[in-house]
Scaffold this motif. Structure first.
Motif, mmCIF file in Angstrom:
data_model
loop_
_atom_site.group_PDB
_atom_site.id
_atom_site.type_symbol
_atom_site.label_atom_id
_atom_site.label_comp_id
_atom_site.label_asym_id
_atom_site.label_seq_id
_atom_site.Cartn_x
_atom_site.Cartn_y
_atom_site.Cartn_z
ATOM 1 N N GLN A 150 8.094 12.051 -0.620
ATOM 2 C CA GLN A 150 9.391 11.396 -0.670
ATOM 3 C C GLN A 150 10.467 12.295 -0.083
ATOM 4 O O GLN A 150 11.335 11.857 0.658
ATOM 5 C CB GLN A 150 9.730 11.046 -2.119
ATOM 6 N N SER A 151 10.384 13.591 -0.386
ATOM 7 C CA SER A 151 11.371 14.521 0.128
ATOM 8 C C SER A 151 11.298 14.639 1.642
ATOM 9 O O SER A 151 12.307 14.662 2.327
ATOM 10 C CB SER A 151 11.168 15.899 -0.513
ATOM 11 N N ALA A 152 10.059 14.700 2.192
ATOM 12 C CA ALA A 152 9.887 14.835 3.644
ATOM 13 C C ALA A 152 10.411 13.606 4.365
ATOM 14 O O ALA A 152 11.090 13.699 5.394
ATOM 15 C CB ALA A 152 8.414 15.056 3.975
ATOM 16 N N ALA A 153 10.096 12.411 3.836
ATOM 17 C CA ALA A 153 10.560 11.193 4.483
ATOM 18 C C ALA A 153 12.066 11.056 4.385
ATOM 19 O O ALA A 153 12.730 10.620 5.322
ATOM 20 C CB ALA A 153 9.884 9.990 3.837
ATOM 21 N N ALA A 154 12.646 11.442 3.229
ATOM 22 C CA ALA A 154 14.092 11.360 3.066
ATOM 23 C C ALA A 154 14.797 12.318 4.019
ATOM 24 O O ALA A 154 15.820 11.983 4.610
ATOM 25 C CB ALA A 154 14.470 11.673 1.614
ATOM 26 N N THR A 155 14.222 13.516 4.190
ATOM 27 C CA THR A 155 14.815 14.489 5.106
ATOM 28 C C THR A 155 14.795 13.974 6.531
ATOM 29 O O THR A 155 15.765 14.123 7.282
ATOM 30 C CB THR A 155 14.053 15.831 5.029
ATOM 31 N N ALA A 156 13.658 13.335 6.933
ATOM 32 C CA ALA A 156 13.552 12.779 8.279
ATOM 33 C C ALA A 156 14.580 11.686 8.501
ATOM 34 O O ALA A 156 15.168 11.554 9.578
ATOM 35 C CB ALA A 156 12.146 12.235 8.511
ATOM 36 N N ALA A 157 14.818 10.871 7.471
ATOM 37 C CA ALA A 157 15.792 9.788 7.598
ATOM 38 C C ALA A 157 17.212 10.337 7.683
ATOM 39 O O ALA A 157 18.050 9.812 8.415
ATOM 40 C CB ALA A 157 15.666 8.841 6.409
ATOM 41 N N GLU A 158 17.484 11.434 6.942
ATOM 42 C CA GLU A 158 18.822 12.011 6.951
ATOM 43 C C GLU A 158 19.133 12.682 8.281
ATOM 44 O O GLU A 158 20.274 12.674 8.741
ATOM 45 C CB GLU A 158 18.964 13.029 5.820
ATOM 46 N N LYS A 189 0.826 -1.208 0.000
ATOM 47 C CA LYS A 189 0.000 0.000 0.000
ATOM 48 C C LYS A 189 0.867 1.268 0.000
ATOM 49 O O LYS A 189 0.633 2.199 -0.773
ATOM 50 C CB LYS A 189 -0.915 0.008 1.219
ATOM 51 N N GLN A 190 1.895 1.290 0.878
ATOM 52 C CA GLN A 190 2.761 2.458 0.937
ATOM 53 C C GLN A 190 3.555 2.639 -0.361
ATOM 54 O O GLN A 190 3.824 3.760 -0.790
ATOM 55 C CB GLN A 190 3.721 2.330 2.125
ATOM 56 N N GLN A 191 3.914 1.521 -0.981
ATOM 57 C CA GLN A 191 4.619 1.611 -2.260
ATOM 58 C C GLN A 191 3.713 2.200 -3.333
ATOM 59 O O GLN A 191 4.141 2.996 -4.167
ATOM 60 C CB GLN A 191 5.124 0.225 -2.669
ATOM 61 N N ALA A 192 2.420 1.815 -3.308
ATOM 62 C CA ALA A 192 1.471 2.346 -4.279
ATOM 63 C C ALA A 192 1.209 3.834 -4.039
ATOM 64 O O ALA A 192 1.063 4.618 -4.980
ATOM 65 C CB ALA A 192 0.168 1.557 -4.213
ATOM 66 N N LEU A 193 1.160 4.236 -2.761
ATOM 67 C CA LEU A 193 0.934 5.650 -2.458
ATOM 68 C C LEU A 193 2.133 6.500 -2.854
ATOM 69 O O LEU A 193 1.983 7.669 -3.219
ATOM 70 C CB LEU A 193 0.651 5.828 -0.963
ATOM 71 N N GLY A 194 3.328 5.939 -2.785
ATOM 72 C CA GLY A 194 4.522 6.663 -3.201
ATOM 73 C C GLY A 194 4.923 7.791 -2.292
ATOM 74 O O GLY A 194 5.585 8.729 -2.735
ATOM 75 N N LYS A 195 4.545 7.733 -1.022
ATOM 76 C CA LYS A 195 4.872 8.820 -0.099
ATOM 77 C C LYS A 195 6.131 8.540 0.709
ATOM 78 O O LYS A 195 6.584 9.410 1.455
ATOM 79 C CB LYS A 195 3.689 9.069 0.850
ATOM 80 N N LEU A 196 6.669 7.311 0.626
ATOM 81 C CA LEU A 196 7.872 6.950 1.366
ATOM 82 C C LEU A 196 8.965 6.543 0.387
ATOM 83 O O LEU A 196 8.684 5.950 -0.663
ATOM 84 C CB LEU A 196 7.576 5.806 2.338
ATOM 85 N N PRO A 197 10.212 6.823 0.711
ATOM 86 C CA PRO A 197 11.309 6.441 -0.170
ATOM 87 C C PRO A 197 11.368 4.916 -0.345
ATOM 88 O O PRO A 197 11.161 4.177 0.620
ATOM 89 C CB PRO A 197 12.553 6.970 0.558
ATOM 90 N N PRO A 198 11.658 4.431 -1.522
ATOM 91 C CA PRO A 198 11.788 2.985 -1.735
ATOM 92 C C PRO A 198 12.826 2.352 -0.820
ATOM 93 O O PRO A 198 12.650 1.212 -0.373
ATOM 94 C CB PRO A 198 12.178 2.891 -3.203
ATOM 95 N N ALA A 199 13.900 3.096 -0.520
ATOM 96 C CA ALA A 199 14.933 2.536 0.348
ATOM 97 C C ALA A 199 14.391 2.254 1.748
ATOM 98 O O ALA A 199 14.736 1.245 2.375
ATOM 99 C CB ALA A 199 16.121 3.493 0.428
ATOM 100 N N THR A 200 13.524 3.145 2.240
ATOM 101 C CA THR A 200 12.927 2.945 3.568
ATOM 102 C C THR A 200 12.018 1.732 3.578
ATOM 103 O O THR A 200 12.020 0.943 4.526
ATOM 104 C CB THR A 200 12.143 4.199 3.987
ATOM 105 N N LEU A 201 11.216 1.566 2.520
ATOM 106 C CA LEU A 201 10.332 0.404 2.430
ATOM 107 C C LEU A 201 11.139 -0.892 2.343
ATOM 108 O O LEU A 201 10.749 -1.922 2.898
ATOM 109 C CB LEU A 201 9.412 0.545 1.224
ATOM 110 N N LYS A 202 12.280 -0.833 1.670
ATOM 111 C CA LYS A 202 13.126 -2.023 1.553
ATOM 112 C C LYS A 202 13.691 -2.411 2.916
ATOM 113 O O LYS A 202 13.737 -3.603 3.278
ATOM 114 C CB LYS A 202 14.255 -1.758 0.558
ATOM 115 N N LEU A 203 14.122 -1.417 3.690
ATOM 116 C CA LEU A 203 14.631 -1.696 5.028
ATOM 117 C C LEU A 203 13.539 -2.267 5.927
ATOM 118 O O LEU A 203 13.773 -3.170 6.729
ATOM 119 C CB LEU A 203 15.198 -0.415 5.649
#
Length: 241
Positions: free
Chosen positions: A90-98, A25-39
Motif C-alpha cells: 500500500q505504501s509503495a503504490a501510494a508513493t507512486a501515485a503521489e 482480486k486486487q482488493q483481496a490481495l491488499g497491495k493497492l490503495p483502496p482509492a486507486t481501486l475505486k478510481l
C-alpha cells in the motif's frame, strides 16, 4: 494518468466481468490503495467512462507496447495466502501515485507486470546478431586464428631446424669432407623428438670413412635450444653395426 489495465494485469479488450474479477482480486490481495481501486472501477466499469478513458490512453505514445499478461493468464495464478505485505504494498503504490505529475505520461507498475518472454528472446537474438556483425568480433577471431597458425608452424619448423643444426655439427667433425653416409637401417634409427616446448633432442646414426681406413659407424645425440636457435650439446659415440 494511471494505466489501470496494466495495474490490474488486464488486456485492454477485457470484458466488464473480467475487470470486476480483477478488482476483487486486487482488493483481496491488499497491495493497492483502496482509492486507486475505486478510481479504476469508476473509469472501467462504466461504458461511457471507459470509452473516454480508452481514447485518452490510446493517444499516449507510451501505449505502443505489448502486454505481458492477458486475462486468461492472471486467472491461472494461485491466490496469494500472505497478507503480511499489505502495508508495504500500500505504501509503495501510494508513493507512486503521489509522485505522479499532471503530464500525459503513463505510470507502469513494473512490480506487477510479468516479464515479456518474446521481447526478451528478441533482445537476445538482436544481441547475438550485433556481436556477429561487429568488426571487433571478427578482428579477435582473426587474431586467434593467426596465433594458432603461428603455433602450428613453429611446432613443425622447430624439429627441422634441430635436425639441420645437428647435421651441420656432425659434418664439422667428419674425418674428411663428404665422408658422411647413411644406410636405410641407419635412417630408420634417426629420431627427432621434443622434451619441452623449446628443447628438441635429435639422434642420428651414420657412417664415416677416415683416410685409408674402413668405414666407422657413429651415433650423434644433439640437444637443440629453440630459444637461442642453436645446439646446446652434442655427443658422438662409436657404434658397432
Amino acid at each position: 494518468m494511471l494505466n489501470y489495465y496494466h495495474l490490474l494485469c488486464l488486456h485492454p479488450s477485457a470484458s466488464r466481468s473480467d475487470i470486476q474479477a480483477a478488482l476483487d482480486k486486487q482488493q483481496a490481495l491488499g497491495k493497492l490503495p483502496p482509492a486507486t481501486l475505486k478510481l479504476a472501477a469508476n473509469a472501467l466499469l462504466s461504458p461511457e467512462n471507459r470509452q473516454i478513458y480508452d481514447a485518452q490512453l490510446a493517444a499516449l505514445p507510451e501505449m505502443q507496447q505489448t502486454y505481458a499478461q492477458d486475462t486468461s493468464e492472471w486467472r491461472a495464478d494461485a491466490a496469494s495466502n500472505s497478507v503480511s505485505a499489505y502495508a508495504q504494498g500500500q505504501s509503495a503504490a501510494a508513493t507512486a501515485a503521489e509522485e505522479q505529475d499532471d503530464s500525459d505520461g503513463v505510470t507502469l507498475y513494473h512490480n506487477i507486470r510479468r516479464p515479456d518472454t518474446p521481447a526478451r528472446a528478441f533482445s537476445l537474438a538482436k544481441m547475438r546478431e550485433n556481436i556477429l556483425k561487429s568488426p571487433l568480433t571478427w578482428f579477435v577471431l582473426a587474431l586467434l586464428l593467426y596465433g594458432a597458425y603461428q603455433h602450428i608452424t613453429a611446432a613443425t619448423a622447430l624439429p627441422q631446424q634441430a635436425q639441420a643444426a645437428c647435421l651441420e655439427a656432425i659434418h664439422a667433425q667428419l674425418p674428411q669432407p663428404d665422408s658422411f653416409q647413411q644406410s636405410a637401417a641407419q635412417r630408420e634409427r634417426q629420431l627427432v623428438w621434443s622434451t619441452q616446448e623449446d628443447i628438441v633432442l635429435v639422434s642420428i646414426h651414420y657412417s664415416a670413412t677416415a683416410p685409408k681406413q674402413q668405414p666407422s659407424h657413429y651415433a650423434a645425440h644433439c640437444i637443440y635450444d629453440g630459444v637461442n636457435a642453436s645446439l646446446s650439446d652434442i655427443s658422438i659415440t662409436t657404434r658397432s653395426e
